[in-house]
Design a protein around this motif. Sequence first.
Motif: not given
Length: 138
Positions: A75-78, A101-102, A115-117, A128-129
């Motif tokens: 996860t990324v929380n910014a 990266v997609s 959003k998911q990458y 890895r999502t």
Amino acid sequence: MKTTKLIIKLAFVTICFVFAFTSCFDYPVDDDGNLITDRETCYMSSFNLLGTDNQSVLVTVPTYSNGMIDTINCTVNAVAKFGTNLKKVKPYCGVITDVLVSPKMGVWEDFTEPKQYVLTSGNRKIKRTYTITITLQK
């Protein structure tokens, strides 16, 4: 004498031809032309978000420098600066060499919702999502 020169030229051309075609088989590529390697490492090391002026819109405080990345939970929380239009921002991330990266980053995106990458390792065996959530500064 002419025969010897001709044989040397033919030998040279043959060797060049063999090297040109065999070198392509040493390094496999995927359907998009990206190099496939043995690397299994697959993680996001940095994250940034640019506004319409192509400047970073992320708040840079010690705990949120370039986004808070959790490589265990993917996860990324910014936090984006107050007033940022999250409907038109460009995400960028840092990854190790050969990671794909997609969907592609660096294009205008709407981050009003998470959003998911998907990150795919160099050997294409590990995926890895990452879920990226952006909140506005209060």
